[in-house]
Design an enzyme around this catalytic site. Sequence first.
Site, mmCIF file in Angstrom:
data_model
loop_
_atom_site.group_PDB
_atom_site.id
_atom_site.type_symbol
_atom_site.label_atom_id
_atom_site.label_comp_id
_atom_site.label_asym_id
_atom_site.label_seq_id
_atom_site.Cartn_x
_atom_site.Cartn_y
_atom_site.Cartn_z
ATOM 1 N N GLU A 123 73.671 26.942 11.913
ATOM 2 C CA GLU A 123 74.164 26.173 12.948
ATOM 3 C C GLU A 123 74.402 24.433 12.522
ATOM 4 O O GLU A 123 74.176 23.527 12.522
ATOM 5 C CB GLU A 123 73.428 26.147 13.716
ATOM 6 C CG GLU A 123 72.880 27.612 14.199
ATOM 7 C CD GLU A 123 72.012 27.555 15.519
ATOM 8 O OE1 GLU A 123 72.051 27.794 16.306
ATOM 9 O OE2 GLU A 123 70.969 27.335 16.053
ATOM 10 N N HIS A 126 65.749 36.956 14.665
ATOM 11 C CA HIS A 126 67.044 37.559 14.268
ATOM 12 C C HIS A 126 66.590 36.981 12.687
ATOM 13 O O HIS A 126 67.103 38.714 11.738
ATOM 14 C CB HIS A 126 67.643 36.035 14.171
ATOM 15 C CG HIS A 126 68.053 36.110 15.849
ATOM 16 N ND1 HIS A 126 68.272 37.679 16.703
ATOM 17 C CD2 HIS A 126 68.653 35.317 16.417
ATOM 18 C CE1 HIS A 126 68.203 36.342 18.268
ATOM 19 N NE2 HIS A 126 68.866 35.370 17.620
ATOM 20 N N HIS A 138 70.062 40.395 19.372
ATOM 21 C CA HIS A 138 71.022 40.835 19.619
ATOM 22 C C HIS A 138 72.110 40.691 18.198
ATOM 23 O O HIS A 138 73.403 41.365 18.292
ATOM 24 C CB HIS A 138 72.414 39.154 20.780
ATOM 25 C CG HIS A 138 72.582 38.236 20.120
ATOM 26 N ND1 HIS A 138 71.393 37.373 19.980
ATOM 27 C CD2 HIS A 138 73.363 37.663 19.174
ATOM 28 C CE1 HIS A 138 72.318 36.267 19.599
ATOM 29 N NE2 HIS A 138 72.902 36.712 19.030
ATOM 30 N N LYS A 198 64.542 37.503 23.982
ATOM 31 C CA LYS A 198 64.041 36.497 23.771
ATOM 32 C C LYS A 198 64.373 35.660 24.458
ATOM 33 O O LYS A 198 65.196 35.353 25.191
ATOM 34 C CB LYS A 198 64.103 36.183 22.083
ATOM 35 C CG LYS A 198 65.445 35.846 22.180
ATOM 36 C CD LYS A 198 65.916 35.149 21.058
ATOM 37 C CE LYS A 198 66.741 33.633 20.803
ATOM 38 N NZ LYS A 198 67.128 33.093 19.576
HETATM 39 P P1 NAP Z 1 70.471 30.658 33.185
HETATM 40 O O1 NAP Z 1 71.196 29.908 32.751
HETATM 41 O O2 NAP Z 1 69.015 29.159 33.390
HETATM 42 O O3 NAP Z 1 70.095 31.286 34.659
HETATM 43 C C1 NAP Z 1 69.611 31.754 35.533
HETATM 44 C C2 NAP Z 1 69.656 32.954 36.181
HETATM 45 O O4 NAP Z 1 68.134 33.761 37.099
HETATM 46 C C3 NAP Z 1 70.227 32.491 36.940
HETATM 47 O O5 NAP Z 1 71.142 33.687 36.957
HETATM 48 C C4 NAP Z 1 69.702 31.890 37.945
HETATM 49 O O6 NAP Z 1 69.751 31.886 39.131
HETATM 50 C C5 NAP Z 1 67.967 33.075 37.571
HETATM 51 N N1 NAP Z 1 67.144 32.437 38.405
HETATM 52 C C6 NAP Z 1 66.508 31.205 38.297
HETATM 53 N N2 NAP Z 1 65.191 32.069 39.079
HETATM 54 C C7 NAP Z 1 65.294 32.562 39.812
HETATM 55 C C8 NAP Z 1 64.312 33.158 40.764
HETATM 56 N N3 NAP Z 1 62.966 32.383 41.294
HETATM 57 N N4 NAP Z 1 64.626 34.144 41.104
HETATM 58 C C9 NAP Z 1 65.837 35.195 40.843
HETATM 59 N N5 NAP Z 1 66.492 34.573 39.848
HETATM 60 C C10 NAP Z 1 66.089 33.393 39.583
HETATM 61 O O7 NAP Z 1 70.094 31.086 32.060
HETATM 62 P P2 NAP Z 1 70.282 32.032 30.686
HETATM 63 O O8 NAP Z 1 70.627 30.567 29.814
HETATM 64 O O9 NAP Z 1 71.447 32.548 31.606
HETATM 65 O O10 NAP Z 1 69.374 32.485 30.227
HETATM 66 C C11 NAP Z 1 68.951 33.409 30.645
HETATM 67 C C12 NAP Z 1 67.717 34.052 29.892
HETATM 68 O O11 NAP Z 1 68.107 34.555 28.618
HETATM 69 C C13 NAP Z 1 66.407 33.382 29.121
HETATM 70 O O12 NAP Z 1 65.307 33.521 28.877
HETATM 71 C C14 NAP Z 1 66.798 33.143 28.011
HETATM 72 O O13 NAP Z 1 66.327 32.128 26.970
HETATM 73 C C15 NAP Z 1 67.640 34.151 27.584
HETATM 74 N N6 NAP Z 1 68.534 33.931 26.613
HETATM 75 C C16 NAP Z 1 69.782 32.817 26.986
HETATM 76 C C17 NAP Z 1 71.007 32.855 25.778
HETATM 77 C C18 NAP Z 1 71.806 32.111 26.115
HETATM 78 O O14 NAP Z 1 72.821 32.345 25.144
HETATM 79 N N7 NAP Z 1 72.112 31.199 26.849
HETATM 80 C C19 NAP Z 1 70.731 33.637 24.733
HETATM 81 C C20 NAP Z 1 69.794 34.242 24.200
HETATM 82 C C21 NAP Z 1 68.771 34.333 25.284
HETATM 83 P P3 NAP Z 1 69.408 31.189 40.263
HETATM 84 O O15 NAP Z 1 69.411 30.011 39.749
HETATM 85 O O16 NAP Z 1 70.169 30.732 41.135
HETATM 86 O O17 NAP Z 1 67.987 31.827 40.987
#
Ligand code: NAP
Length: 493
Positions: A218, A242, A180, A150
């Site tokens: 939360e 969830h 999750h 999501k």
């Molecule tokens: P994030 O910290 O912004 O990480 C995004 C990742 O994608 C980074 O590795 C970024 O690296 C890469 N990326 C961004 N643009 C890109 C591009 N154009 N080409 C290739 N790679 C790219 O986000 P996140 O929190 O890890 O979340 C990732 C996804 O999971 C999102 O959809 C979020 O909604 C979902 N999610 C996250 C969580 C959480 O706890 N964080 C929980 C549930 C769901 P670069 O900038 O170096 O490209």
Amino acid sequence: MSLSTSSANRKPVFVLVGGTGDLALRMLWPSLAMLDQDGFLDKDLRIISVAREAVDRPAFLERVSSAVQKRIGADLEATTLDQFLPRLSHIALDASDPQWGAKLKAELGEPDALEVVYFLSVSPSLFKPICEHLESAGLSKSPNRVIIEKPLGRDLASSKVINDSVAHAFDEARTFRIDHYLGKETVQNLLALRFANTVFEPLWNAQSIDHVQVSVSETVGTGDRLGYYDDYGALRDMVQNHLLQLVCLLAMEPPSNFNADALRDEKVKVLRSLKPITADNVRDVTARGQYGPGFAEGKQVAGYEAEKGSPSNTETYVAIKAEIANWRWAGTPFYLRTGKTLPSRTTEVVIQFRPVPHSIFGSAAQPNRLVIRLQPDEDIKLTVMNKAPGLSADGMQLQPLDLSLSLSNAFDGNGDKPPRRRIAYERLILDALNGNNAAFVRRDEVEAAWAWVDGISAAWAEAYPKPQIYPAGTNGPMSAYMLLDRDHRVWND
Ligand code: NAP
């Protein structure tokens, strides 16, 4: 097909797109490392991280290694990283680069010799270009699979667009949608509790159960997710996925077997049986709140609108009386609630049984209650009435007694140390590596959930546009308490 144990001829690869992101560092790398520690990964499994940032290998390994150490702590064995890190590599690729697929293919090698699982840990806006790159480079063919998470859209229409773009490259059986919560041990245990015991099933219906409560609270506010959150709100961010997944597992009919589609067929029937909520009843069966100024987690909170810097009707709290229109559940409401800046971080399901039909003990005989906790601890407790020990001049006294089915106490691995509490992603990644999608959400489930949630959003827009402000650090808006009060019930606070 299996990547966690040797699969026929093909070399196993796990590609983590977004391998430098927050989710990857906090959850996914530690999960993979622990699967390796516990012997679940094929000895030949290669793991490739992809992101735009160019990081050389030593710096990348250092980043992963400190993320794993930070997350796992003392449970990380001395040799785990020595075994795990050599599997890893990182390549810098931008999803907007038309050569993305060709460059990844050059790194991977001959596709027909591989079995690849892609985890797209990136914004869903990148799912389409990435799936197109994979398809055009011939990297999405069977047996390769994709894991996505999501937010899968913000309504039914946008979710269909995302699902269609993924479906072009990966058929449904090879698309693994993570919620999750479904990876949590206690959630899995719900299936065992319901379908591996005879004691509960005869009681698991409206005749014996008065109502069910599902609460996810939360303590945090929206923090740096405010930009994203303002477009979603609690209903879309939490209830659509969830909370409704928990409702499915609680309310579903027993499937004919433990096969993924048999399970998911029953789950989707629950979602399709949810009574629509309309403008006519939305103010009676839902409560919307938004946190205002207050004090949460020991800190002053300015309030949602002040944090945003402009007016907003986004709800940070929602409570819903959900009704399931079928024979098993008619007359037994499922009360759902979730919110931010609440006093405690808790995820809890309460199954409230009906009172005994005729009490010979007067009001002292309280109805039984099954409480399933996912957070902060994972625990299942059944409250039964018991005679208070000892003598009393007033005759027999009753007292409620909690029978604990606590996971950590019941399955104390080696006698002196409770088993490590696993990250939910460990199980989900392992299942995806093994090609088992039972704990993943099928497209029709996502869409049925959106269809019901969209009805609530539309009803709110028409008849309940403004959330009620509740002070940060309190239990949510008064309207949530009125919701149960109207039915002569109370939340399990
Ligand atoms: P994030 O910290 O912004 O990480 C995004 C990742 O994608 C980074 O590795 C970024 O690296 C890469 N990326 C961004 N643009 C890109 C591009 N154009 N080409 C290739 N790679 C790219 O986000 P996140 O929190 O890890 O979340 C990732 C996804 O999971 C999102 O959809 C979020 O909604 C979902 N999610 C996250 C969580 C959480 O706890 N964080 C929980 C549930 C769901 P670069 O900038 O170096 O490209």
